[in-house]
Design a protein around this motif. Structure first.
Motif, PDB file in Angstrom:
ATOM      1  N   ARG A   1       0.839  -1.213   0.000  1.00  7.42           N
ATOM      2  CA  ARG A   1       0.000   0.000   0.000  1.00  7.42           C
ATOM      3  C   ARG A   1       0.867   1.255   0.000  1.00  7.42           C
ATOM      4  NH1 ARG A   1      -3.236   3.490  -1.403  1.00  7.42           N
ATOM      5  NH2 ARG A   1      -4.466   4.621   0.111  1.00  7.42           N
ATOM      6  N   LEU A   2       1.897   1.265   0.822  1.00  5.34           N
ATOM      7  CA  LEU A   2       2.757   2.438   0.919  1.00  5.34           C
ATOM      8  C   LEU A   2       3.490   2.709  -0.392  1.00  5.34           C
ATOM      9  CD1 LEU A   2       3.735   4.665   2.817  1.00  5.34           C
ATOM     10  CD2 LEU A   2       5.634   3.173   3.417  1.00  5.34           C
ATOM     11  N   LEU A   3       4.008   1.680  -1.029  1.00  2.00           N
ATOM     12  CA  LEU A   3       4.701   1.877  -2.304  1.00  2.00           C
ATOM     13  C   LEU A   3       3.756   2.449  -3.356  1.00  2.00           C
ATOM     14  CD1 LEU A   3       6.982  -1.277  -2.514  1.00  2.00           C
ATOM     15  CD2 LEU A   3       7.718   1.110  -2.239  1.00  2.00           C
ATOM     16  N   GLU A   4       2.536   1.952  -3.411  1.00  2.00           N
ATOM     17  CA  GLU A   4       1.566   2.500  -4.371  1.00  2.00           C
ATOM     18  C   GLU A   4       1.271   3.964  -4.074  1.00  2.00           C
ATOM     19  OE1 GLU A   4       0.387   1.393  -7.279  1.00  2.00           O
ATOM     20  OE2 GLU A   4       1.765  -0.266  -6.978  1.00  2.00           O
ATOM     21  N   ARG A   5       1.156   4.307  -2.807  1.00  5.45           N
ATOM     22  CA  ARG A   5       0.909   5.714  -2.449  1.00  5.45           C
ATOM     23  C   ARG A   5       2.089   6.591  -2.853  1.00  5.45           C
ATOM     24  NH1 ARG A   5      -1.095   7.237   3.158  1.00  5.45           N
ATOM     25  NH2 ARG A   5      -1.811   9.041   1.998  1.00  5.45           N
ATOM     26  N   ILE A   6       3.308   6.141  -2.564  1.00  2.00           N
ATOM     27  CA  ILE A   6       4.493   6.929  -2.924  1.00  2.00           C
ATOM     28  C   ILE A   6       4.555   7.139  -4.435  1.00  2.00           C
ATOM     29  CG2 ILE A   6       7.016   6.916  -3.037  1.00  2.00           C
ATOM     30  CD1 ILE A   6       6.962   5.422  -0.304  1.00  2.00           C
ATOM     31  N   LEU A   7       4.355   6.087  -5.191  1.00  2.00           N
ATOM     32  CA  LEU A   7       4.474   6.178  -6.643  1.00  2.00           C
ATOM     33  C   LEU A   7       3.372   7.013  -7.285  1.00  2.00           C
ATOM     34  CD1 LEU A   7       5.486   2.493  -7.416  1.00  2.00           C
ATOM     35  CD2 LEU A   7       6.973   4.514  -7.458  1.00  2.00           C
TER      36      LEU A   7
END
Length: 148
Positions: free
Chosen positions: A44-50
């Motif tokens: 979830r965090l990686l998708e938010r960052i990207l």
């Protein structure tokens, strides 16, 4: 899971006088793993960052994501972000992940990030790192992903 993301024109992380991660325009993310985190939070965090829209469009509005501009991503482990600083003069790390869980989830961050966004560099878990950056704006945000 907590991360501080910063819009940068350049950033690098050095260990033992060797540059181990360097990017130009993009996002530098300082990442802390907390004791109840899992691979679900990482995803979830990686998708938010990207996909977080912090880059200017043609009208100078923050409407573009890292993916939109095809910038670099530098992810640096920083367990001190998990500190509780609400009381006293010394931080408490009671909510931080154990070193074993932190290492395991940071390894997953590395594997997952490079598979979905190849222009990703990393700091080194557990190392004494020197981090240099030019924060563009400055633009800085805190993102949290908690168990749902």
């Amino acid at each position: 899971m907590i991360t501080i993301i910063q819009r940068v024109t350049q950033a690098k992380v050095t260990v033992n006088s060797i540059d181990i991660g360097t990017i130009n325009t993009g996002i530098m993310a300082l990442l802390a793993v907390e004791k109840n985190d899992s691979q679900q939070q990482v995803d979830r965090l990686l998708e938010r960052i990207l996909n977080y829209r912090i880059f200017a469009d043609e009208n100078d509005k923050m409407n573009l994501s890292l993916r939109d501009i095809q910038g670099g991503l530098l992810i640096v482990p920083q367990f001190t972000l998990a500190a509780n600083t609400e009381k006293g003069n010394r931080p408490s790390f009671a909510s931080a992940a154990s070193p074993e869980l932190g290492r395991e989830l940071f390894a997953y961050v590395q594997q997952r990030a490079t598979s979905i966004y190849p222009d990703t560099q990393f700091g080194q878990f557990g190392a004494d790192m020197q981090v240099a950056l030019i924060n563009n704006g400055p633009v800085t945000f805190t993102l949290r992903c908690i168990n749902s």
